[in-house]
Design a protein around this motif. Structure first.
Motif, short mmCIF file in Angstrom:
data_model
loop_
_atom_site.label_atom_id
_atom_site.label_comp_id
_atom_site.label_asym_id
_atom_site.label_seq_id
_atom_site.Cartn_x
_atom_site.Cartn_y
_atom_site.Cartn_z
N LYS A 40 38.03 41.25 37.99
CA LYS A 40 38.66 40.86 36.73
C LYS A 40 37.67 40.35 35.67
CE LYS A 40 39.71 36.01 37.76
NZ LYS A 40 40.77 34.96 37.74
N THR A 98 42.94 42.67 36.85
CA THR A 98 43.32 41.42 37.50
C THR A 98 44.48 41.69 38.45
OG1 THR A 98 42.67 40.15 35.53
CG2 THR A 98 44.08 39.04 37.14
N LYS A 101 48.36 40.78 38.12
CA LYS A 101 48.81 40.96 36.75
C LYS A 101 48.96 42.43 36.40
CE LYS A 101 47.09 36.59 34.88
NZ LYS A 101 46.25 35.94 33.83
#
Length: 537
Positions: A40, A98, A101
């Motif tokens: 990420k 990420t 997410k």
């Protein structure tokens, strides 16, 4: 044998992946190939992409343009422009995303594309560990973790979900030692993780988000990489004490006392008992950093134009303490004065992102660290320190030379006590009493963590004549990254990347154990094909 596909999640700058990618088989070919890595952080992702680009070339055939980039002669954009095919593969392989997410469907799609139908592959990675670390919990005054307040507590479920959906043949999962003592109101974190990893399908049995067409995961046997099982259960499941999963890196040729939990999972349909890591002699810090160019520290709290060799010497020579207040340390005071009288700033000053240096003679595994095409050392610049910290650093390094240990707060003269609100607490309770910690030359370094990005006080160089904290390259040497592994981003980001990584040389040794598992899988497959052929004939 065709290279074994690897999916690397929570990849950081790629320490685990580097170790696995470095294992070579027949005809000098890579045994493992990174098919997809997910990270990420934008700066770590740039490092990850650059290293993927490096690996697109056969061993020993990395183009000179790569080294030109490392030396600062061309930009990374220009490097990628000159090799568009290799750059395109690297950019696609290293995915900035990420987990938790990004939509799960997108993750599944990218993994499936990367594997291209291969069922026997390897999943590696370490879910973020800050929630579990003992120091972090102490700082936050947490005895019980709450996933509703800290999403990192259950980030391992992203790892678990990939197991449940994609069923790799083997997985390697890394985390901090603190995970063994972490707990929620309901249970021990580690006990739950072990149970979930053993049977990912059951852990997600009520989860309607899983794709309906995925094959049921047969579950895993979880092995230690350093201990043989206490016993096996009737279903073949190995049984261990929780502490048996801790790897003490210094026992395996890593020049630091890094203690981490690393789990090896083998799919239940693979009837194989893996080996464990061999132990080796400890490796001293001096064996991996002494050949690097010597530097002086930079200076903070002074104007940039005043950050000169003469100003540095002036600040250090102005040290003022009363040696009579600590007669037991008189030898330390005398050594400090001796070193100050012999201070000569390095010709390399405070260093830089690349220092031309033909004298790489690392006494430990030179073939692992050294790349003669580099013609120098990258990521080797010292940070700035305040004048009073310089005094503490030179005192600490001299203390370490003479006493063989790093000084605690009450080993410093009062004039060198840090101007910190917790200093009295440190003296009286000994909590954080080693706020200034010199790394001892003749022993493995202390654990390199992302905290090294803060101020360097825990990572003081053992050489008083350099009077500074470790550089990114020195930390990378301790973490066993090869010198041609270039870290992108600001120096702070580089430190964080290095501190968060798994030592590649440790990962390399684990890869050797994992390769045997895949060798058995291939042998098993060939036996089945032979039996099928005999039946058909």
């Amino acid at each position: 044998m065709v290279a074994i596909p690897v999916i690397d999640i929570f990849a950081g700058p790629g320490g685990l992946g580097e170790g696995f990618s470095s294992l070579l088989g027949e005809e000098n070919q890579r045994v493992f190939t990174i098919s997809l890595s997910i990270e990420k952080d934008s700066e770590a992702h740039k490092t990850l992409t650059l290293r993927s680009f490096f690996r697109q070339f056969p061993i020993g055939e990395v183009p000179e343009d790569y080294y030109s980039f490392v030396r600062g002669e061309i930009s990374i954009e220009e490097l990628y422009r000159r090799y568009p095919d290799e750059a395109s593969i690297a950019i696609h392989e290293a995915w900035q995303a990420t987990l938790g997410k990004i939509p799960n469907s997108e993750v599944d799609k990218r993994i499936s594309e990367a594997l291209n139908g291969e069922r026997n592959w390897l999943l590696i990675g370490g879910p973020p560990c800050q929630a579990y670390s003992v120091v972090g919990r102490s700082r936050r005054q947490e005895t019980v973790l709450d996933a509703s307040k800290d999403h990192r507590v259950e980030l391992y479920k992203q790892y678990l979900r990939i197991l449940a959906v994609h069923s790799p043949a083997v997985f390697v999962m890394e985390n901090v030692k603190g995970i063994l003592s972490a707990k929620t109101k309901e249970n021990s974190i580690f006990s739950k993780i072990l149970n979930d990893l053993s049977n990912p399908a059951e852990a997600f049995s009520n989860d309607t988000s899983l794709p309906v067409n995925h094959l049921p995961c047969p579950g895993y046997k979880i092995f230690s990489l350093v201990q043989k099982p206490i016993r096996y259960e009737l279903d073949g499941k190995p049984v261990y004490n929780h502490k048996d999963f801790i790897i003490y890196a210094e026992e395996h040729g890593i020049p630091q006392t890094r203690h981490r939990v690393i789990l090896l999972g083998i799919r239940n349909d693979i009837d194989f008992i893996p080996n464990v890591l061999n132990k080796t002699d400890y490796v001293a810090l001096q064996d991996v950093i002494d050949d690097l160019p010597k530097l002086r520290s930079g200076l903070s709290k002074v104007k940039k134009v005043e950050d000169t060799d003469s100003k540095w010497l002036e600040l250090i020579q102005n040290i003022n303490f009363n040696s009579t207040e600590m007669p037991e340390n008189l030898d330390v005071f005398e050594l400090v004065q001796d070193r100050i009288s012999n201070l000569t700033p390095s010709e390399h000053g405070i260093g830089g992102n690349f220092i031309p240096w033909p004298n790489v003679t690392c006494s430990y595994r030179q073939g692992w660290y050294h790349d003669p095409q580099l013609l120098g050392i990258p990521n080797h610049s010292s940070r700035g320190h305040m004048g009073l910290d310089l005094h503490r650093y030179i005192y600490a390094s001299c203390f370490g030379i003479l006493k063989g240990v790093s000084p605690k707060i009450n080993d410093f003269p009062i004039s060198l006590y840090p101007l910190h609100k917790n200093v009295d607490q440190a003296i009286n309770t000994k909590k954080f009493a080693d706020r200034f910690r010199v790394q001892l030359a003749e022993f493995p370094a202390k654990t390199v963590t992302s905290h090294i990005s803060k101020d360097g006080h825990y990572y003081i160089h053992p050489d008083p004549l350099q009077c500074r904290s470790l550089t990114v390259r020195e930390a990378a040497r301790v973490q066993t990254f090869p010198d041609n592994y270039f870290f992108c981003g600001s120096r702070t980001s580089q430190f964080i990347q290095v501190g968060n990584a798994v030592p590649p040389l440790l990962a390399y040794q684990i890869a050797d154990i994992v390769a045997d598992i895949f060798g058995f899988i291939q042998f098993q497959s060939e036996e089945e094909l032979n039996r099928a052929h005999c039946v058909s004939v």
